[in-house]
Design an enzyme around this catalytic site. Sequence first.
Site, PDB file in Angstrom:
ATOM      1  CE  LYS A 198      -3.570  -2.657   0.095  1.00  0.00           C
ATOM      2  NZ  LYS A 198      -3.009  -3.937  -0.332  1.00  0.00           N
TER       3      LYS A 198
HETATM    4  C1  LIG Z   1      -9.492  -4.047  -2.104  1.00  0.00           C
HETATM    5  C2  LIG Z   1      -8.842  -4.740  -0.937  1.00  0.00           C
HETATM    6  N1  LIG Z   1      -9.571  -5.017   0.161  1.00  0.00           N
HETATM    7  C3  LIG Z   1      -9.035  -5.636   1.225  1.00  0.00           C
HETATM    8  C4  LIG Z   1      -7.705  -6.003   1.248  1.00  0.00           C
HETATM    9  C5  LIG Z   1      -7.156  -6.725   2.450  1.00  0.00           C
HETATM   10  O1  LIG Z   1      -6.242  -5.958   3.166  1.00  0.00           O
HETATM   11  P1  LIG Z   1      -5.375  -6.612   4.350  1.00  0.00           P
HETATM   12  O2  LIG Z   1      -4.347  -7.489   3.715  1.00  0.00           O
HETATM   13  O3  LIG Z   1      -4.783  -5.453   5.086  1.00  0.00           O
HETATM   14  O4  LIG Z   1      -6.323  -7.389   5.207  1.00  0.00           O
HETATM   15  C6  LIG Z   1      -6.895  -5.722   0.156  1.00  0.00           C
HETATM   16  C7  LIG Z   1      -5.469  -6.079   0.164  1.00  0.00           C
HETATM   17  O5  LIG Z   1      -4.764  -5.966  -0.780  1.00  0.00           O
HETATM   18  C8  LIG Z   1      -7.481  -5.083  -0.975  1.00  0.00           C
HETATM   19  O6  LIG Z   1      -6.754  -4.810  -2.072  1.00  0.00           O
END
Ligand SMILES: Cc1ncc(COP(=O)(O)O)c(C=O)c1O
Length: 393
Positions: A198
């Site tokens: 990110k």
């Molecule tokens: C659109 C979206 N939602 C949720 C997530 C999940 O994030 P995390 O890995 O912090 O749980 C991601 C991770 O890349 C994502 O791209």
Amino acid sequence: MNESIQTVTAAVSSRQAGQIAFSRPYLGEEELHAVAGVLRSGWIVGGSRLAAFENRFAELCGAAEAVGVSSWTTGAFLVLHSLGIGPGDEVIVPSLTFIASVNVVRHVGATPVFADVDPATYNIDPADVARKITARTRAILPVDQIGLPCDIDAINDIAARHRLAVIDDAACAFGSRNRNRPVGSLAEITVFSLHARKVVTTGEGGMIVTNDRALATRLRRLRHQGMSVSDFARHDASPTVFESYPEIGYNFRITDIQAAIGLAQLDRLQELLARRRAVAERYQRALAGHSFFIPPHVPAELTPNWQSYQIALRLGVPLARNTVMDRLHAMGIPTRRGVMASHMEPPYRDMGAVLPNSERLAATTLQLPMHPALTLAQQDRVVAALDAIFAKA
Ligand SMILES: Cc1ncc(COP(=O)(O)O)c(C=O)c1O
């Protein structure tokens, strides 16, 4: 990239010497100092760094509260749980998203209902959202696709008309703006990811942003086993404060070590965004009118953070997407497939969703190297390779 960044990532650098990285966190001396400071302080979780990180994050989003959690997934779970969403309830979500957006609906026992996306922006189509509302719908979970804000005003209107919650999946969208309003200020609840890919990262981590102070208090309690008063608030309190556990909670905490890294990243937010924008603008110029690829479309009112750079193959190109990726890989250009269609994965395949735009885009898109330290020369190699692969077609 300066010396210290190379020191931090020395092992990776030596392996990658001369190679183009697909994605890479942009970390330096400031993050190192910040971590050292936390370690020396002895307060490595639930302390002052976390509070400072939450405050800065909320401020940058133009929101009253930010609650740090261990990931987007645990944050979104806590939000759905706090809203009382569970078995028998439906949540409308795009299928064209990282599968976490869909899985979390299942984690609380609710049913994901898939809406298709706008083929130009890859973002959830409000008209399809409206079509998918039933008597069981409780919430809409739109996604700001790879950092491009969704049409949140249309989603908010639909939600208001049907009394639905809106949880903006801004996992990839910290720093993005919609009509110059920061993502985080646009929905009643927004959840960000701080994962390594990110724009701002703490390795792993997440942030829930809202103006609802009562909800934020409850989320802070739920992330810490339901504890009524935090360790930090009880520390040094006189007379002694005893905590209670009014409801069942979880361990979804983020550490002060991560928060310190996050604060250092927020200090360089404008640099991170500017570097990504410069990379994206160069790609946009190089790929405008390309015979084989469609570069991303950015509506005039949106300012993406360029978390990823995704292109689509034009209709009728002589190579399949996977072949394009293989050929680029053979030329030393790392890519990833474009955003997936979650409804085509085994856990969701039997639900019978038919989403023509999502299915086509999932099969025809790919992502190019994108990170703040990508050099001009490396970008030239990527663009040259995109032209060269078709010479052999
Ligand atoms: C659109 C979206 N939602 C949720 C997530 C999940 O994030 P995390 O890995 O912090 O749980 C991601 C991770 O890349 C994502 O791209």
